[in-house]
Design an enzyme around this catalytic site. Structure first.
Site, PDB file in Angstrom:
ATOM      1  CE1 TYR A 120      43.853  27.335  38.992  1.00  0.00           C
ATOM      2  CE2 TYR A 120      43.561  26.656  40.955  1.00  0.00           C
ATOM      3  CZ  TYR A 120      43.606  26.563  39.873  1.00  0.00           C
ATOM      4  OH  TYR A 120      43.747  25.077  39.391  1.00  0.00           O
ATOM      5  CG  PHE A 413      32.339  23.279  38.883  1.00  0.00           C
ATOM      6  CD1 PHE A 413      33.510  23.772  38.128  1.00  0.00           C
ATOM      7  CD2 PHE A 413      31.882  24.086  39.964  1.00  0.00           C
ATOM      8  CE1 PHE A 413      33.949  25.190  38.411  1.00  0.00           C
ATOM      9  CE2 PHE A 413      32.109  25.393  40.270  1.00  0.00           C
ATOM     10  CZ  PHE A 413      33.315  25.828  39.227  1.00  0.00           C
TER      11      PHE A 413
END
Length: 413
Positions: A120, A413
């Site tokens: 990322y 999440f």
């Protein structure tokens, strides 16, 4: 690549489950349960004909920043690419589209939990919080197992319904004190207490305990599982695994850990995710009995609006003025910005006047590492990831961005 229609959902979930090695077949009940929590306008898939081969979706979340304010964050999740379609830039296409949408919505930041470290950074994310896990060897902990309970208040066992009722208010109290924490939705509490089971039939009921202060208010709660192993030579081999321990006060945190340490027969406690600077080892008579089983990056952050993000948090030390030259390959947050803080910690960040000299230059992903207070500007400078144009500017940034406790995000999440 496209956002989903109702008819795409089952195939998208099949691709997601395939990407995460959960299996190939998707039942109707799972589709119905997952669909209920998806915003299809924020759910993307890459399709080859009718077959979905890559997935990504995002959700609105509130992220606590130093000082206790919350900023609107786009929380990215469910990123997968089917093994037959890797190395074709599919994840990059989906991420670029999602970040552009978040920028247009006015979200100052995007956040995610990175399954793999190397992925990322290329999208402008940087690791903003870290997480630790401990294995506590209770026979070596040098604690009196005959723990009578906290000197004030009490610990009591409760059912899942009580956690669903009291948990949201407690978490909100704790979240405002915890940079890096995010809000929890109704769906979170339904899943955490077994009311909603994903995938269907996967629920194993844990034990729940709460700490009530002297006035009866719930200041802490914990969920834990017990694993009873083979008792060789009639000696117990029982482990406890903590799902989540939340405490609004040091008294509640201490009481809940001491309760767990005193469970009959238990000789090992696995703490689950904890802050990287947790109090836990120092609660033991012998801190060496808490073995650090892992410490790793956890929540990654991507700044989309530098003035909004930097103005939202508070800062430490004396009044500071810093001009930051932020580089962003995607062009979403690049520019020169003037950050001015006062002695109260309040700040204003605006585009820097062209005549104002630059103090520090850095990549947007490295600014993300600094943002919640976890990383050191001096360390980034030593690594060559931050350039200092004015003497002592990195030290000034270090002081300003520093937080007394390291940030952490309790939630996947």
């Amino acid at each position: 690549m496209r956002t989903l229609t109702e008819s795409d959902v089952a195939e998208w979930i099949r691709a997601l489950n395939t990407g995460f090695y959960r299996g190939f077949t998707v039942g109707a009940e799972e589709v119905e349960l997952r669909r209920a929590s998806y915003d299809l306008a924020r759910t993307r898939g890459v399709f080859e004909g009718d077959r979905c081969v890559a997935t990504l979706r995002s959700m609105p979340r509130e992220l606590t920043v130093p000082g206790g304010r919350a900023v609107d964050a786009s929380a990215v999740t469910n990123v997968s690419v089917t093994g037959t379609h890797r190395r074709r830039g599919l994840a990059s296409q989906m991420m670029a589209a999602d970040l552009a949408d978040a920028k247009e919505r006015g979200n100052p930041v995007s956040i995610l939990i990175a399954a793999e470290y190397p992925i990322y950074g290329r999208y402008g994310f940087g690791p903003a919080t870290w997480v630790a896990q401990w294995d506590v060897d209770l026979p070596r902990a040098a604690l009196d197992q005959r723990y009578p309970g906290p000197p004030e208040g009490r610990v009591e066992l409760v059912g899942a319904a009580e956690i669903r009722k009291a948990g949201p208010e407690l978490h909100e109290r704790v979240r405002t004190l915890t940079p890096g924490a995010i809000n929890r939705t109704t769906e979170y509490w339904e899943v955490a207490t077994g009311e909603r089971q994903l995938p269907p039939g996967s629920w194993k009921e844990p034990f729940f305990a709460v700490y009530r202060d002297a006035d009866g208010r719930i200041d802490g709660m914990v969920g834990y599982d017990i694993h009873d192993g083979e008792w060789e030579h009639k000696l117990p081999d029982v482990h406890a695994s903590v799902r989540n321990l939340t405490a609004a006060t040091p008294a509640a945190e201490t009481a809940l850990w001491r309760y767990l340490f005193a469970l009959d027969w238990v000789n090992l406690i696995k703490t689950g995710f904890r802050p990287p600077d947790d109090l836990l080892p120092l609660l033991l008579g012998d801190p060496r009995a808490a073995r650090l089983s892992s410490i790793a990056d956890f929540m990654w952050l991507r700044i989309l609006d530098v003035p909004a993000a930097l103005s939202a948090r508070t800062y430490a030390g004396a009044a500071t003025s810093l001009v930051l030259d932020v580089q962003d390959r995607a062009g979403l947050a690049s520019g020169r910005f003037l950050l001015e803080t006062d002695t109260s910690g309040a700040a204003v960040c605006v585009p820097a006047p062209s005549a104002t000299p630059t103090d520090l230059s850095l990549d947007v992903g490295d600014l993300a590492c600094l943002y919640l207070g976890d990383e050191s500007a001096l360390r980034l400078a030593a690594l060559g990831r931050l350039t200092e144009h004015r003497p002592a500017a990195a030290a000034a940034a270090d002081t300003a961005f520093h937080t007394p406790r390291r940030p952490w995000c309790p939630d996947v999440f």
